[in-house]
Write a protein that holds these residues in place. Structure first.
Motif, mmCIF file in Angstrom:
data_model
loop_
_atom_site.group_PDB
_atom_site.id
_atom_site.type_symbol
_atom_site.label_atom_id
_atom_site.label_comp_id
_atom_site.label_asym_id
_atom_site.label_seq_id
_atom_site.Cartn_x
_atom_site.Cartn_y
_atom_site.Cartn_z
ATOM 1 N N MET A 64 17.911 35.266 42.257
ATOM 2 C CA MET A 64 19.160 34.832 42.647
ATOM 3 C C MET A 64 20.105 35.113 41.576
ATOM 4 N N ILE A 65 21.212 35.583 42.113
ATOM 5 C CA ILE A 65 22.318 35.970 40.884
ATOM 6 C C ILE A 65 23.082 34.569 40.365
ATOM 7 N N ASP A 66 23.124 34.485 39.254
ATOM 8 C CA ASP A 66 23.751 33.513 38.433
ATOM 9 C C ASP A 66 25.418 33.634 38.369
ATOM 10 N N VAL A 67 26.107 32.642 38.295
ATOM 11 C CA VAL A 67 27.419 32.508 38.221
ATOM 12 C C VAL A 67 28.225 33.304 37.362
ATOM 13 N N GLN A 68 27.613 33.502 36.062
ATOM 14 C CA GLN A 68 28.194 34.537 35.321
ATOM 15 C C GLN A 68 28.031 35.922 35.256
ATOM 16 N N SER A 69 27.052 36.321 35.990
ATOM 17 C CA SER A 69 26.744 37.528 36.326
ATOM 18 C C SER A 69 27.673 38.169 37.308
ATOM 19 N N TYR A 70 27.711 37.071 38.348
ATOM 20 C CA TYR A 70 28.685 37.413 39.559
ATOM 21 C C TYR A 70 30.331 37.356 39.098
ATOM 22 N N MET A 71 30.555 36.638 38.109
ATOM 23 C CA MET A 71 31.878 36.797 37.674
ATOM 24 C C MET A 71 32.220 37.956 36.824
ATOM 25 N N VAL A 72 31.146 38.401 36.083
ATOM 26 C CA VAL A 72 31.205 39.699 35.312
ATOM 27 C C VAL A 72 31.411 40.739 36.448
ATOM 28 N N ALA A 73 30.454 40.818 37.357
ATOM 29 C CA ALA A 73 30.581 41.916 38.495
ATOM 30 C C ALA A 73 32.041 41.994 39.051
ATOM 31 N N TRP A 74 32.760 40.806 39.193
ATOM 32 C CA TRP A 74 33.889 40.845 39.790
ATOM 33 C C TRP A 74 35.213 41.306 38.999
ATOM 34 N N LEU A 75 35.049 40.864 37.664
ATOM 35 C CA LEU A 75 35.901 41.296 36.805
ATOM 36 C C LEU A 75 35.835 42.982 36.674
ATOM 37 N N ILE A 76 34.539 43.395 36.573
ATOM 38 C CA ILE A 76 34.590 44.948 36.684
ATOM 39 C C ILE A 76 35.074 45.534 37.723
ATOM 40 N N TYR A 77 34.757 44.927 39.024
ATOM 41 C CA TYR A 77 35.109 45.564 40.152
ATOM 42 C C TYR A 77 36.794 45.657 40.114
ATOM 43 N N ILE A 78 37.400 44.356 39.834
ATOM 44 C CA ILE A 78 38.982 44.407 39.940
ATOM 45 C C ILE A 78 39.428 45.409 38.750
ATOM 46 N N ALA A 79 39.005 45.478 37.576
ATOM 47 C CA ALA A 79 39.436 46.203 36.791
ATOM 48 C C ALA A 79 39.292 47.905 37.085
ATOM 49 N N ALA A 80 38.013 48.025 37.837
ATOM 50 C CA ALA A 80 38.229 49.460 38.427
ATOM 51 C C ALA A 80 39.030 49.599 39.495
ATOM 52 N N GLY A 81 39.230 48.643 40.330
ATOM 53 C CA GLY A 81 40.181 48.763 41.390
ATOM 54 C C GLY A 81 41.538 49.100 40.821
ATOM 55 N N LEU A 82 41.830 48.153 39.643
ATOM 56 C CA LEU A 82 43.297 48.661 39.211
ATOM 57 C C LEU A 82 43.586 49.735 38.596
ATOM 58 N N VAL A 83 42.525 50.284 37.958
ATOM 59 C CA VAL A 83 42.473 51.751 37.499
ATOM 60 C C VAL A 83 42.798 52.848 38.727
ATOM 61 N N PHE A 84 42.000 52.528 39.789
ATOM 62 C CA PHE A 84 42.246 53.393 40.773
ATOM 63 C C PHE A 84 43.632 53.204 41.483
ATOM 64 N N MET A 85 44.146 52.030 41.430
ATOM 65 C CA MET A 85 45.627 51.888 42.190
ATOM 66 C C MET A 85 46.585 52.548 41.174
ATOM 67 N N LEU A 86 46.354 52.315 40.065
ATOM 68 C CA LEU A 86 47.342 53.187 38.860
ATOM 69 C C LEU A 86 47.078 54.786 39.094
ATOM 70 N N ALA A 87 45.891 55.039 39.383
ATOM 71 C CA ALA A 87 45.965 56.619 39.629
ATOM 72 C C ALA A 87 46.445 57.172 40.797
ATOM 73 N N ALA A 88 46.229 56.222 41.908
ATOM 74 C CA ALA A 88 46.805 56.414 43.465
ATOM 75 C C ALA A 88 48.345 56.541 43.370
ATOM 76 N N SER A 89 48.891 55.493 42.448
ATOM 77 C CA SER A 89 50.303 55.557 42.297
ATOM 78 C C SER A 89 50.946 56.571 41.791
ATOM 79 N N ARG A 90 50.040 57.387 40.880
ATOM 80 C CA ARG A 90 50.317 58.814 40.326
ATOM 81 C C ARG A 90 50.469 59.783 41.420
ATOM 82 N N ILE A 91 49.382 59.706 41.893
ATOM 83 C CA ILE A 91 49.008 60.691 43.237
ATOM 84 C C ILE A 91 50.205 60.691 44.233
ATOM 85 N N LEU A 92 50.595 59.392 44.604
ATOM 86 C CA LEU A 92 51.426 58.986 45.783
ATOM 87 C C LEU A 92 52.871 59.507 45.185
ATOM 88 N N ARG A 93 53.044 59.709 43.861
ATOM 89 C CA ARG A 93 54.386 59.835 43.478
ATOM 90 C C ARG A 93 55.101 60.961 44.252
#
Length: 130
Positions: A1-30
């Motif tokens: 079973m996944i522990d809460v700390q690993s779960y939160m770290v995974a979400w932080l990594i996912y959100i950071a990667a999503g923000l980087v993607f959105m930054l790149a998308a804003s450049r592409i959509l310019r």
């Protein structure tokens, strides 16, 4: 079973990667000229990446809705395409609503901008008459 700390770290990594993607998308959509169309496409990307889905299991973990829908679609294919599509629609209800709201907001902004442009009187026409 996944522990809460690993779960939160995974979400932080996912959100950071999503923000980087959105930054790149804003450049592409310019290059898209109607800013409202760019906003609609950018909003659709944000919906795809960031809308979560809460499971029905006792743990009640959340996950990105697009990933849950994709895995449920693949899992439901053995019971038929209709069942798989029903699972996808169930998992993506909030995402579909968000897509509709983003589209309505973008189209409304475009209509407002176009109506304001029609109501404005060109300054050069008034100055050349004098």
């Amino acid at each position: 079973m996944i522990d809460v700390q690993s779960y939160m770290v995974a979400w932080l990594i996912y959100i950071a990667a999503g923000l980087v993607f959105m930054l790149a998308a804003s450049r592409i959509l310019r290059g898209i000229k109607p800013v409202e169309l760019k906003g609609i496409v950018f909003g659709w990307m944000a919906v795809i990446i960031f809308v979560p889905y809460r499971g029905h299991e006792p743990a009640q973990f959340i996950a990105p809705a697009i990933l849950v829908a994709a895995f449920d679609f693949l899992d439901g294919l053995d019971k038929g395409l209709d069942n798989a599509l029903a699972l996808v629609l169930e998992r993506m209800q909030i995402s579909i609503l968000a897509f509709i709201l983003v589209t309505i907001a973008g189209v409304a902004a475009l209509i407002i901008r176009m109506s304001r442009r029609k109501l404005q009187v060109p300054d050069s026409a008034g100055q050349s008459s004098e």
